[in-house]
Design a protein around this motif. Structure first.
Motif, PDB file in Angstrom:
ATOM      1  N   PRO A  20      12.210   1.890   1.197  1.00 12.94           N
ATOM      2  CA  PRO A  20      11.357   1.640   0.024  1.00 12.94           C
ATOM      3  C   PRO A  20      10.041   0.971   0.435  1.00 12.94           C
ATOM      4  N   VAL A  21       8.944   1.524  -0.070  1.00 17.77           N
ATOM      5  CA  VAL A  21       7.615   1.026   0.256  1.00 17.77           C
ATOM      6  C   VAL A  21       7.170  -0.028  -0.742  1.00 17.77           C
ATOM      7  N   VAL A  22       7.532   0.170  -2.005  1.00 16.44           N
ATOM      8  CA  VAL A  22       7.144  -0.744  -3.080  1.00 16.44           C
ATOM      9  C   VAL A  22       8.412  -1.233  -3.757  1.00 16.44           C
ATOM     10  N   MET A  23       8.447  -2.538  -4.061  1.00 20.39           N
ATOM     11  CA  MET A  23       9.601  -3.120  -4.741  1.00 20.39           C
ATOM     12  C   MET A  23       9.128  -3.816  -6.011  1.00 20.39           C
ATOM     13  N   LEU A  24       9.760  -3.485  -7.118  1.00 23.16           N
ATOM     14  CA  LEU A  24       9.407  -4.100  -8.391  1.00 23.16           C
ATOM     15  C   LEU A  24      10.092  -5.447  -8.519  1.00 23.16           C
ATOM     16  N   GLY A  25       9.367  -6.412  -9.039  1.00 22.65           N
ATOM     17  CA  GLY A  25       9.925  -7.735  -9.255  1.00 22.65           C
ATOM     18  C   GLY A  25      10.334  -7.917 -10.698  1.00 22.65           C
TER      19      GLY A  25
END
Length: 96
Positions: A20-25
């Motif tokens: 995963p390149v982007v992780m949502l918080g």
């Protein structure tokens, strides 16, 4: 651009080894996260996004894809795979 089942299967296989390149918080799909997704997908064409643990992961993935003009290839658990092909010099030759 709509993907058929053969193209989705091909892209899923290509995305299998990706991290995963982007992780949502906790904030979910904020403006900065959408900019990061857009930037990453412009560079890589095919990315994985790790969604947050809350309900509505499918809606988050669909909204992210729609906002950055990408296709939602798959959604398994908390991982969404997004694809947006470049007009020139694409790494991916999609099957028909």
């Amino acid at each position: 651009m709509s993907l058929n089942s053969h193209q989705r299967q091909f892209l899923k296989a290509q995305a299998h080894q990706l991290k995963p390149v982007v992780m949502l918080g906790n904030d979910g799909l904020s403006e900065n996260v959408l900019k990061e997704i857009d930037s990453s997908i412009e560079h890589h064409e095919l990315i994985k996004v790790k969604l947050n643990a809350g309900e509505g992961r499918k809606e988050q993935a669909e909204t992210a894809a729609k906002t950055v003009h990408a296709e939602l290839v798959s959604l398994v658990g908390r991982i969404a795979v997004l694809f947006r092909q470049r007009k020139d010099d694409s790494r991916f030759i999609l099957p028909r």
